[in-house]
Design a protein around this motif. Structure first.
Motif, PDB file in Angstrom:
ATOM      1  N   ASP A   1      14.840  44.451   3.016  1.00  0.00           N
ATOM      2  CA  ASP A   1      16.190  44.468   3.357  1.00  0.00           C
ATOM      3  C   ASP A   1      16.864  44.001   4.599  1.00  0.00           C
ATOM      4  OD1 ASP A   1      16.932  47.694   1.969  1.00  0.00           O
ATOM      5  OD2 ASP A   1      15.890  48.825   4.419  1.00  0.00           O
ATOM      6  N   ILE A   2      15.659  42.832   5.144  1.00  0.00           N
ATOM      7  CA  ILE A   2      15.058  42.113   5.548  1.00  0.00           C
ATOM      8  C   ILE A   2      16.031  40.988   4.820  1.00  0.00           C
ATOM      9  CG2 ILE A   2      14.197  40.155   7.338  1.00  0.00           C
ATOM     10  CD1 ILE A   2      13.084  42.841   7.998  1.00  0.00           C
ATOM     11  N   SER A   3      15.739  40.344   4.164  1.00  0.00           N
ATOM     12  CA  SER A   3      15.930  38.984   2.978  1.00  0.00           C
ATOM     13  C   SER A   3      16.624  39.300   2.110  1.00  0.00           C
ATOM     14  CB  SER A   3      14.974  39.177   1.997  1.00  0.00           C
ATOM     15  OG  SER A   3      13.981  39.163   2.358  1.00  0.00           O
ATOM     16  N   GLN A   4      17.657  41.010   2.161  1.00  0.00           N
ATOM     17  CA  GLN A   4      19.354  40.927   2.014  1.00  0.00           C
ATOM     18  C   GLN A   4      20.123  40.986   2.781  1.00  0.00           C
ATOM     19  OE1 GLN A   4      20.349  42.037  -1.254  1.00  0.00           O
ATOM     20  NE2 GLN A   4      21.737  41.486  -0.532  1.00  0.00           N
ATOM     21  N   PHE A   5      19.549  40.782   3.759  1.00  0.00           N
ATOM     22  CA  PHE A   5      19.858  40.497   5.431  1.00  0.00           C
ATOM     23  C   PHE A   5      20.404  39.018   5.518  1.00  0.00           C
ATOM     24  CE2 PHE A   5      20.204  39.581   9.771  1.00  0.00           C
ATOM     25  CZ  PHE A   5      21.861  40.339  10.304  1.00  0.00           C
ATOM     26  N   PHE A   6      19.380  38.533   5.669  1.00  0.00           N
ATOM     27  CA  PHE A   6      19.368  37.054   5.768  1.00  0.00           C
ATOM     28  C   PHE A   6      20.539  36.329   3.564  1.00  0.00           C
ATOM     29  CE2 PHE A   6      14.966  36.236   7.299  1.00  0.00           C
ATOM     30  CZ  PHE A   6      15.089  37.124   8.656  1.00  0.00           C
ATOM     31  N   ARG A   7      20.358  36.934   3.287  1.00  0.00           N
ATOM     32  CA  ARG A   7      20.943  36.992   2.229  1.00  0.00           C
ATOM     33  C   ARG A   7      22.448  36.571   2.297  1.00  0.00           C
ATOM     34  NH1 ARG A   7      17.034  37.670  -0.690  1.00  0.00           N
ATOM     35  NH2 ARG A   7      16.742  39.716  -1.703  1.00  0.00           N
ATOM     36  N   GLU A   8      22.825  37.740   3.146  1.00  0.00           N
ATOM     37  CA  GLU A   8      24.145  37.919   3.589  1.00  0.00           C
ATOM     38  C   GLU A   8      25.165  37.310   4.138  1.00  0.00           C
ATOM     39  OE1 GLU A   8      24.818  41.796   2.763  1.00  0.00           O
ATOM     40  OE2 GLU A   8      23.927  42.166   0.386  1.00  0.00           O
ATOM     41  N   GLU A   9      23.897  36.185   5.290  1.00  0.00           N
ATOM     42  CA  GLU A   9      24.596  35.644   6.151  1.00  0.00           C
ATOM     43  C   GLU A   9      25.257  34.268   6.285  1.00  0.00           C
ATOM     44  OE1 GLU A   9      23.221  34.664  10.839  1.00  0.00           O
ATOM     45  OE2 GLU A   9      21.829  35.471   9.872  1.00  0.00           O
ATOM     46  N   PHE A  10      26.602  34.482   6.267  1.00  0.00           N
ATOM     47  CA  PHE A  10      27.847  33.622   6.452  1.00  0.00           C
ATOM     48  C   PHE A  10      28.418  33.232   7.263  1.00  0.00           C
ATOM     49  CE2 PHE A  10      26.578  34.872   1.343  1.00  0.00           C
ATOM     50  CZ  PHE A  10      27.162  33.940   0.895  1.00  0.00           C
ATOM     51  N   ARG A  11      27.929  31.611   7.887  1.00  0.00           N
ATOM     52  CA  ARG A  11      29.035  31.074   8.551  1.00  0.00           C
ATOM     53  C   ARG A  11      30.230  30.458   8.102  1.00  0.00           C
ATOM     54  NH1 ARG A  11      23.212  29.488  11.513  1.00  0.00           N
ATOM     55  NH2 ARG A  11      22.847  31.938  11.811  1.00  0.00           N
ATOM     56  N   THR A  12      31.421  29.676   9.100  1.00  0.00           N
ATOM     57  CA  THR A  12      31.806  29.198   8.280  1.00  0.00           C
ATOM     58  C   THR A  12      31.902  27.334   9.006  1.00  0.00           C
ATOM     59  OG1 THR A  12      33.059  30.519   7.802  1.00  0.00           O
ATOM     60  CG2 THR A  12      34.805  28.101   8.146  1.00  0.00           C
ATOM     61  N   ASN A  13      31.996  26.340   8.958  1.00  0.00           N
ATOM     62  CA  ASN A  13      31.687  25.025   9.811  1.00  0.00           C
ATOM     63  C   ASN A  13      32.984  24.654  10.123  1.00  0.00           C
ATOM     64  OD1 ASN A  13      32.715  24.104   7.641  1.00  0.00           O
ATOM     65  ND2 ASN A  13      31.388  22.925   7.121  1.00  0.00           N
ATOM     66  N   GLN A  14      33.447  23.502  10.813  1.00  0.00           N
ATOM     67  CA  GLN A  14      34.692  23.515  11.500  1.00  0.00           C
ATOM     68  C   GLN A  14      35.278  22.822  10.476  1.00  0.00           C
ATOM     69  OE1 GLN A  14      31.559  21.788  11.618  1.00  0.00           O
ATOM     70  NE2 GLN A  14      31.616  19.816  10.890  1.00  0.00           N
ATOM     71  N   ASP A  15      35.314  22.422   8.819  1.00  0.00           N
ATOM     72  CA  ASP A  15      35.855  22.073   8.046  1.00  0.00           C
ATOM     73  C   ASP A  15      36.519  22.965   7.243  1.00  0.00           C
ATOM     74  OD1 ASP A  15      35.785  19.813   8.206  1.00  0.00           O
ATOM     75  OD2 ASP A  15      33.886  19.265   7.397  1.00  0.00           O
ATOM     76  N   GLY A  16      35.810  24.486   7.928  1.00  0.00           N
ATOM     77  CA  GLY A  16      36.796  25.613   6.836  1.00  0.00           C
ATOM     78  C   GLY A  16      35.201  26.096   6.203  1.00  0.00           C
ATOM     79  N   GLN A  17      34.967  25.550   5.342  1.00  0.00           N
ATOM     80  CA  GLN A  17      33.624  25.910   4.610  1.00  0.00           C
ATOM     81  C   GLN A  17      32.392  26.797   5.148  1.00  0.00           C
ATOM     82  OE1 GLN A  17      31.854  21.856   4.932  1.00  0.00           O
ATOM     83  NE2 GLN A  17      32.453  21.641   2.247  1.00  0.00           N
ATOM     84  N   ARG A  18      32.943  28.186   3.964  1.00  0.00           N
ATOM     85  CA  ARG A  18      31.937  29.497   4.336  1.00  0.00           C
ATOM     86  C   ARG A  18      30.464  28.840   3.529  1.00  0.00           C
ATOM     87  NH1 ARG A  18      31.490  33.854   1.634  1.00  0.00           N
ATOM     88  NH2 ARG A  18      31.032  35.612   3.532  1.00  0.00           N
ATOM     89  N   TYR A  19      29.259  28.695   4.125  1.00  0.00           N
ATOM     90  CA  TYR A  19      27.956  28.943   3.866  1.00  0.00           C
ATOM     91  C   TYR A  19      27.366  29.771   3.751  1.00  0.00           C
ATOM     92  CZ  TYR A  19      26.720  27.021   8.354  1.00  0.00           C
ATOM     93  OH  TYR A  19      26.478  26.816  10.281  1.00  0.00           O
ATOM     94  N   ARG A  20      25.825  30.048   3.249  1.00  0.00           N
ATOM     95  CA  ARG A  20      24.940  30.899   3.688  1.00  0.00           C
ATOM     96  C   ARG A  20      24.308  29.842   5.164  1.00  0.00           C
ATOM     97  NH1 ARG A  20      22.715  32.586  -1.095  1.00  0.00           N
ATOM     98  NH2 ARG A  20      24.056  33.931  -1.472  1.00  0.00           N
ATOM     99  N   ALA A  21      24.292  31.100   5.586  1.00  0.00           N
ATOM    100  CA  ALA A  21      23.210  30.431   7.012  1.00  0.00           C
ATOM    101  C   ALA A  21      21.964  30.159   6.728  1.00  0.00           C
ATOM    102  CB  ALA A  21      23.380  31.365   8.226  1.00  0.00           C
ATOM    103  N   LYS A  22      21.228  31.313   5.473  1.00  0.00           N
ATOM    104  CA  LYS A  22      19.833  31.389   5.691  1.00  0.00           C
ATOM    105  C   LYS A  22      19.333  30.697   4.444  1.00  0.00           C
ATOM    106  CE  LYS A  22      18.638  34.463   9.931  1.00  0.00           C
ATOM    107  NZ  LYS A  22      20.193  34.102  10.079  1.00  0.00           N
ATOM    108  N   HIS A  23      18.669  30.751   4.345  1.00  0.00           N
ATOM    109  CA  HIS A  23      17.825  29.792   2.670  1.00  0.00           C
ATOM    110  C   HIS A  23      16.440  30.390   2.622  1.00  0.00           C
ATOM    111  CE1 HIS A  23      21.488  28.109   1.389  1.00  0.00           C
ATOM    112  NE2 HIS A  23      21.857  27.889   2.708  1.00  0.00           N
ATOM    113  N   ALA A  24      16.101  30.674   1.689  1.00  0.00           N
ATOM    114  CA  ALA A  24      14.110  31.468   1.181  1.00  0.00           C
ATOM    115  C   ALA A  24      13.797  30.540   0.274  1.00  0.00           C
ATOM    116  CB  ALA A  24      14.192  32.296   0.590  1.00  0.00           C
TER     117      ALA A  24
END
Length: 154
Positions: A47-70
């Motif tokens: 469940d924690i890993s799934q939460f990490f996988r689903e955490e996205f952020r958006t940078n100043q250029d509008g690119q949506r990126y996955r925040a955490k990587h395994a």
């Protein structure tokens, strides 16, 4: 596991489709599968890993990126994953190099298996028009990038 899955299919019947959660609940209620503490810890970690996988952020250029990587690795006979956040300055670059390489290998493996599955299906259904699944994703990726490129120009 195989025996109680067969029991489930015989008892419940159905349309040939199996929902692992329904099978698991059925087996658990009948005492056919009892989770150990390790199983419970693994489920929480999953469940924690799934939460990490689903955490996205958006940078100043509008690119949506996955925040955490395994990065997956073996420790003895156990496979483990360590996660790092792209915005954590302490996270080593090598972690992300390895993570991106592993994700690419997963994609290659998925494509190989998809091609095999399509080939087998087509072989079993030789009288039907073969299903074609292109594996060159260049144009697909470029198309997905178009909205972002349009935002930069604006």
């Amino acid at each position: 596991m195989k025996s109680y899955i067969e029991q489930y299919k015989a008892e419940v019947g159905g349309d040939g489709l199996l929902d692992p959660h329904e099978v698991a609940e059925w087996a658990y209620k009948r005492g056919l599968h009892k989770p150990s503490i390790r199983t419970v810890v693994d489920a929480i970690a999953s469940d924690i890993s799934q939460f990490f996988r689903e955490e996205f952020r958006t940078n100043q250029d509008g690119q949506r990126y996955r925040a955490k990587h395994a990065v997956r690795f073996k420790k003895g006979d156990k496979t483990m994953s360590l996660w790092a956040d792209m915005d954590d300055e302490k996270a080593p670059r090598d972690h992300f190099v390895r993570s991106f390489a592993q994700r690419r290998q997963q994609i290659v493996g998925d494509c190989f298996q998809l091609k095999t599955d399509v080939d087998v299906y087509n072989g079993k259904n030789a009288t039907a028009q073969p299903i074609q699944v292109p594996l060159d994703f260049t144009l697909d990726v470029e198309e997905l990038q178009l909205p972002l490129k349009g935002k930069k120009a604006a």
